[in-house]
Design an enzyme around this catalytic site. Structure first.
Site, PDB file in Angstrom:
ATOM      1  N   LYS A  56       6.412   0.469  -2.318  1.00  0.00           N
ATOM      2  CA  LYS A  56       5.149   0.744  -1.628  1.00  0.00           C
ATOM      3  C   LYS A  56       5.016   2.247  -1.382  1.00  0.00           C
ATOM      4  O   LYS A  56       3.976   2.836  -1.629  1.00  0.00           O
ATOM      5  CB  LYS A  56       5.104   0.024  -0.275  1.00  0.00           C
ATOM      6  CG  LYS A  56       4.753  -1.436  -0.370  1.00  0.00           C
ATOM      7  CD  LYS A  56       4.870  -2.106   1.004  1.00  0.00           C
ATOM      8  CE  LYS A  56       4.627  -3.586   0.886  1.00  0.00           C
ATOM      9  NZ  LYS A  56       4.990  -4.341   2.085  1.00  0.00           N
ATOM     10  N   GLN A 100       6.640  -4.945   7.792  1.00  0.00           N
ATOM     11  CA  GLN A 100       7.235  -5.795   6.751  1.00  0.00           C
ATOM     12  C   GLN A 100       7.805  -7.081   7.363  1.00  0.00           C
ATOM     13  O   GLN A 100       8.591  -7.037   8.306  1.00  0.00           O
ATOM     14  CB  GLN A 100       8.335  -5.004   6.030  1.00  0.00           C
ATOM     15  CG  GLN A 100       8.960  -5.713   4.857  1.00  0.00           C
ATOM     16  CD  GLN A 100       7.985  -5.905   3.688  1.00  0.00           C
ATOM     17  OE1 GLN A 100       7.216  -5.010   3.354  1.00  0.00           O
ATOM     18  NE2 GLN A 100       8.019  -7.071   3.093  1.00  0.00           N
ATOM     19  N   ASP A 123      -2.548  -5.475   5.918  1.00  0.00           N
ATOM     20  CA  ASP A 123      -2.048  -6.759   5.409  1.00  0.00           C
ATOM     21  C   ASP A 123      -3.096  -7.860   5.583  1.00  0.00           C
ATOM     22  O   ASP A 123      -2.994  -8.925   4.981  1.00  0.00           O
ATOM     23  CB  ASP A 123      -0.775  -7.174   6.178  1.00  0.00           C
ATOM     24  CG  ASP A 123       0.472  -7.093   5.322  1.00  0.00           C
ATOM     25  OD1 ASP A 123       0.336  -7.025   4.082  1.00  0.00           O
ATOM     26  OD2 ASP A 123       1.581  -7.116   5.888  1.00  0.00           O
TER      27      ASP A 123
END
Ligand code: NDP
Length: 293
Positions: A56, A100, A123
């Site tokens: 990422k 995460q 997200d």
């Protein structure tokens, strides 16, 4: 009609998405002096998460954005993590925040997700974005489902009127995918572990999206000839040669003989997830610039 399906090249499509993001980032810098910034928070040492977070970071920087990583020990308290999220919410140079998952058991993941500013929730897991997506309002959309839609549309730009089945009803993949398909004008079936006669349900679908988490679960003879098959699954299995390999939730070789188009694993949905994360970060930064309505 038996044949060989068109292979949907997720790697190539993801590259196009990232290239477009990079061009738009450059424009945003020129027009508003804003460099989109993405902060990724990782708790603990889970090896798969470490690799994912590293990728990422690399791809964020390659698209011309600012990338910040916060690594916290597995023992960090929930309060400390919530404080960090609060700081990132207030940081002007950070437009996207991603925590995460999975988080260690002593931390309430739902509480952490709800602490993220919905405008920075790249997200798309915050209840505000989930709700906005479900009422058809502008929202930050979860990355993997967004990637699935882009891939399906490379085969058929309008999905309107298609019978679609989503296999799986998780909050991160199945449910948001069903919302996106509904918004695209599909007639949507959402299947799960309690669904009766799943093969018959799948056989009716023009568009099959599998997010089950079971290797090669969807068989070729379930697929309607000519259907579009998007395989979200990523399962590590031991091959006949004793080596580890990745397979999807669809029995690829069987399904490719019947489907009109299919995504491979790896190289299908996987690469789209980070590409869509970059797109969301750009969108969040554009929101700050008042660039998009
Ligand atoms: P979950 O385990 O959260 O959800 C799996 C879903 O499949 C559940 O809704 C479950 O039903 C359903 N299911 C399980 N067994 C059956 C069955 N026998 N028949 C019908 N449905 C069944 O998984 P995720 O949604 O998180 O992930 C799904 C897959 O996608 C995994 O392989 C994962 O690795 C992959 N993935 C890939 C990503 C990418 O970037 N490409 C990103 C995220 C996930 P029930 O609700 O009834 O239990």
């Amino acid at each position: 009609m038996a044949g060989q399906a068109q292979i949907i090249d997720g790697k190539a499509v993801a590259e196009q998405v990232r290239a477009q993001v990079a061009r738009d980032v450059a424009n945003l810098k020129n027009s508003h002096g804003i460099t989109p910034g993405l902060a990724v928070v990782i708790v603990g040492e889970d090896p798969a998460s470490q690799v994912y977070v590293r990728n990422k970071g690399k791809q964020t920087t390659a698209a011309g954005m600012k990338s910040v990583e916060h690594k916290l020990p597995a023992t960090v308290s929930e309060l400390k993590l919530l404080e960090l999220v609060g700081e990132l919410n207030r940081a002007d140079d950070i437009h996207g925040i991603l925590v995460q998952l999975p988080l260690p058991k002593h931390i309430d993941a739902a509480k952490v997700i709800e602490a993220i500013d919905p405008l920075k929730d790249v997200d798309g897991f915050h209840p505000v974005n989930v709700g906005r997506l479900s009422i058809g309002a502008r929202a930050l959309v979860p990355c993997t489902p967004a990637g699935c839609m882009i891939l399906a549309k490379t085969v058929k730009p309008s999905l309107e009127g298609l019978d679609a089945i989503v296999i799986g009803r998780s909050n991160i993949v199945g449910k948001p995918l069903a919302q996106l398909l509904l918004a695209a004008g599909c007639t949507v079936t959402v299947a799960h572990s309690k669904t009766r006669d799943l093969p018959a349900q799948v056989r009716r679908a023009d568009l099959v999206m599998a997010a089950v988490g079971r290797p090669e679960f969807v068989r070729g003879d379930w697929i309607k000839p000519g259907a579009i098959v998007i395989d979200v699954g990523i399962n590590r299995v031991t091959g006949a040669d004793g080596r580890d390999k990745l397979v999807g939730d669809v029995a690829y070789d069987e399904a490719a003989k019947v489907a009109g188009a299919i995504t491979p694993v790896p190289g299908g949905v996987g690469p789209m997830t980070i590409a869509c994360l970059l797109r969301n970060t750009l969108e969040a930064a554009r929101g700050v610039a008042g660039d998009v309505g």
